[in-house]
Design an enzyme around this catalytic site. Sequence first.
Site, PDB file in Angstrom:
ATOM      1  N   HIS A   1       1.717   4.527  -2.763  1.00 23.74           N
ATOM      2  CA  HIS A   1       1.818   5.976  -2.491  1.00 23.74           C
ATOM      3  C   HIS A   1       3.205   6.496  -2.908  1.00 23.74           C
ATOM      4  CE1 HIS A   1      -1.939   6.816  -0.483  1.00 23.74           C
ATOM      5  NE2 HIS A   1      -1.735   5.950   0.499  1.00 23.74           N
TER       6      HIS A   1
ATOM      7  N   GLU B   1      -4.711   7.944  -2.904  1.00 24.79           N
ATOM      8  CA  GLU B   1      -5.176   6.650  -2.391  1.00 24.79           C
ATOM      9  C   GLU B   1      -5.386   5.663  -3.545  1.00 24.79           C
ATOM     10  OE1 GLU B   1      -5.091   6.243   0.772  1.00 24.79           O
ATOM     11  OE2 GLU B   1      -6.181   4.379   1.118  1.00 24.79           O
TER      12      GLU B   1
ATOM     13  N   HIS C   1       0.831  -1.203   0.000  1.00 24.24           N
ATOM     14  CA  HIS C   1       0.000   0.000   0.000  1.00 24.24           C
ATOM     15  C   HIS C   1       0.872   1.262   0.000  1.00 24.24           C
ATOM     16  CE1 HIS C   1      -3.787   2.192   1.026  1.00 24.24           C
ATOM     17  NE2 HIS C   1      -2.928   3.045   1.593  1.00 24.24           N
ATOM     18  N   GLU C   2       1.819   1.321   0.920  1.00 24.09           N
ATOM     19  CA  GLU C   2       2.677   2.515   1.001  1.00 24.09           C
ATOM     20  C   GLU C   2       3.593   2.611  -0.213  1.00 24.09           C
ATOM     21  OE1 GLU C   2       1.856   4.775   3.048  1.00 24.09           O
ATOM     22  OE2 GLU C   2       0.525   3.507   4.269  1.00 24.09           O
TER      23      GLU C   2
END
Lengths: 549, 549
Positions: B314, B340, B310-311
């Site tokens: 980003h 997001e 997830h990060e």
Amino acid sequence: MTIPATTATDFRSESVRSLYDQLILHLKGLSHLKGINGILRWDQEVMMPKKAAAARAAQLSTLAGLTHEKKTSPILGALLDELEYRITTEDLSPALNPYELANIRLARKDYQEETLLPTELVKNIAALNSKAVVAWVEARKESEFSKFAPFLEDQVKILRQKVAYKMKGGVCEDARLINQKARASLGLSDEDACYKGYYQVLLDSFEPGFKDDHLQALFSDLKEHLVPLIAKIREKNFQHDNSYIEGDFDIKRQTEFTHSISKLIGFDTDAGRLDISTHPFTGGAHPTDVRMTTRYIINKLKEGITATVHETGHSLYEQGRNREYVDTPVSRALSLGVHESQSLLWERMVMLNKPFWTYTLPLLKEQFAEHESLQSITVDQFYNAFNRVQSGFIRFESDELTYPMHIILRYEIEKALIEGDIEVADVPAHWSAKVKEYLGLEVTEDRLGCLQDIHWSSSAIGYFPTYTLGSIYAVQIYTHAKEKIPDLEEHLARGEFHVLKEWLNKNVHEQGSLRESGDDLVFDLTGKHLDSSLYVKYLTDKYTAIYGL
Amino acid sequence: MTIPATTATDFRSESVRSLYDQLILHLKGLSHLKGINGILRWDQEVMMPKKAAAARAAQLSTLAGLTHEKKTSPILGALLDELEYRITTEDLSPALNPYELANIRLARKDYQEETLLPTELVKNIAALNSKAVVAWVEARKESEFSKFAPFLEDQVKILRQKVAYKMKGGVCEDARLINQKARASLGLSDEDACYKGYYQVLLDSFEPGFKDDHLQALFSDLKEHLVPLIAKIREKNFQHDNSYIEGDFDIKRQTEFTHSISKLIGFDTDAGRLDISTHPFTGGAHPTDVRMTTRYIINKLKEGITATVHETGHSLYEQGRNREYVDTPVSRALSLGVHESQSLLWERMVMLNKPFWTYTLPLLKEQFAEHESLQSITVDQFYNAFNRVQSGFIRFESDELTYPMHIILRYEIEKALIEGDIEVADVPAHWSAKVKEYLGLEVTEDRLGCLQDIHWSSSAIGYFPTYTLGSIYAVQIYTHAKEKIPDLEEHLARGEFHVLKEWLNKNVHEQGSLRESGDDLVFDLTGKHLDSSLYVKYLTDKYTAIYGL
């Protein structure tokens, strides 16, 4: 357009306390910016990914610009003018205590230093430093002084300009007097070039308030006594066995050991960090946020221990700064030399001494249980091995006895350069002659001689002496501590390092910049001006015993 | 006193290019300060010693003050006024390209947002947030909504004040029209309280340019289709075995595995770092200096992998930002929702899918060779285990199917609160009713209900929808990528993640804030406005297959 509402005239009706409070608010903001800069610098050396270099440089430059604006703000100037006026017309001591008065003095000095150089000159210095560092790296790689010489010429010229502005601006009044006296005795007019006294001004920016003639007297005394001592050891041609600390020592276990030593000495890991970087340093943002670094080399156990204890000494000073006056100038370290005294006190007076190893050698043996040859070593043997003296070419690799010689020769050369007594082209010859005289070695390459250090490429002339001032301070302070603390070395031998740490907190760290020079601090503490005799005695006694002279 | 020499009048004679260049110089300085703030925030979460909290808060506050001064500087205002005047009087497109025009638009918007709120209100909001967060922590601990309710009341009131100033200042013109229309239809005067359209303004600060009626349409569609789907799975009362990923997985090896996955996906470790923090986040200072964090729990292998991927999503956005316009507004991320979308695209479209595990499951098995039960698992089995659906109370622990329900219920409640359709006291009852309706669960404690998230205590009303907007964007963008990149999922199954990364770099990351909303970006990319149907289809197809519905 908005125009600041307050001018000097408006301050006339305010109380000293109100003026002081406004000053402090401004100074705290500046301290916050300095703290931010400290974290960014630490991050750059320890954490930053490599592609970020350009972005970080731009961020630091913007921060420097804002800091400069704040340091030179007209409001600050007006506040300081008004406070200065009050000081000359009334007694402020009922309104302000000595720490507060010191804050005004320091703020004035900072403001003066920040405002008296023309912006153009500041930019030229920065530009020269960038170019000169690159040239120095290149010249050192090729061991070719002539490639660096033109940049050193420029450094000398630009630093003389800087000094001239400072003298004109009233910084180091004594240096101006030295210069005037020299002109008079040489029959020179104000227009003739004469650089006598210039070194004093450069020294002052690293070691505020310390006098060059005092420094010269200290260094002459050291030369007189240490050169023969070093020669005697060289002639003895004997070394203690240190084979048991020369092998490979697992880095992870070195790390654990040095971290535990650092904590044992008193480093507060809740108010600071210990990490790794190429060149060990102590920085950070605040007494509650001290960032120190060290480094480990698998087959150089001594280096990791030495670097960590050294930086721990610096860190204890930083963590011990006065909390009541935190974020104001009086809480900052007094000088580079006094800062160095705190690292050297722990590195040399404590760590290179027997009481320390009485307590920690068993811990070291336990930590490196697989090193069999280490297990039977006594504290005396270990002490002798850790204190081997060996003349060498490189300053930062030197032992404590030969180190001052490296400093003295740099001091003599850089002072003569700035004051016009020698030419840049002659530096290598002077260097070789001094290395021969002080250390008995023949310099064969510029790389191992006058090109070894970065300082001259980045305008840091006047910096070198602070290393050895640090050692002299350290001996005088430690000697005094031994007189004041009953059984100090018995405490150290039991690992009770807090006894010394707390004494230093009170007598050195919390004193900050309350006094005007390191010499004043030492005088108020020990009743004597800084004096090389204790240092000479310490080295002579120690190494006479170690080498059986 | 110095007075800035340049005023708006002086700009009249300058070329558009010269005005733009001056603007950019100013904006770059601001970007550097933002970068510095990013490093300090990262350091605070990841590195800072605990006693430094107060000092860091003071440093950040000083930095914020200087940033605010720079953001509201009269010179900047005058530059923007002049550029605005030029835009209304001449065609700037020959002089400036679309990126440059976007920079002017964004700089104007930022300046407006920064200047239109009274300083007093900004301070009151900050003060309320400090108190409200403390109250929320306390209330959550005791699971007692009534203890937080007065602070939520104050938040609603103060946010309405903020919105009113923004509307008056010309931000979100469409929201003002909605409000006017509502007043007219209700027969209210300008003095009567009416908060219709207020939510649009709050939403705009997190998801610039996105319309609340569009959001409402998307969320209605999701409810209509997903509530029955979730119910069907619940009624099926079946779960795939996931015992083989429920045991203890050595943290060091989890770390190695996730770092290697992150690099494989395309995270440039020379332009960023991956560290550990309590709450994973992505921050940093610049596309060359991205700082992301993750966390590992020994018996929750899936969490560490999910958080890291997830990060990484980003971070790819941050590292992929337009280098030509770096440090200017057009290079920044378009919105929270679009940001997001980039994390969720990698987390859900890629990592929660079979092609990813076709390549990485063998690596996982090798990394955890001692986990015998894992060794015989097929990609299909693993996929089913990683995609288990389970309705729960806590938003951030939810799976991708039930997650939107948590968001929609928050959106409905916070919008109704701000616009005056429900009272603060009624929040727990509304919450329970919606959880029952959407997820089939009975909320028994405020702690597990309306007190679980920090957002409302820190003025972040209008933030929640961006999480689900992110998922909808992600599906639409990924679906389009599959159409555009031949054999995309075959590439992924061979570990060739760069194919997708580079496509996103070009089509999303480098686009930055060139467009005025995420919807515009999606429209220009896919030819369609943001549409929930692809998202509904994705979830329906996927979970119908996994649960054999």
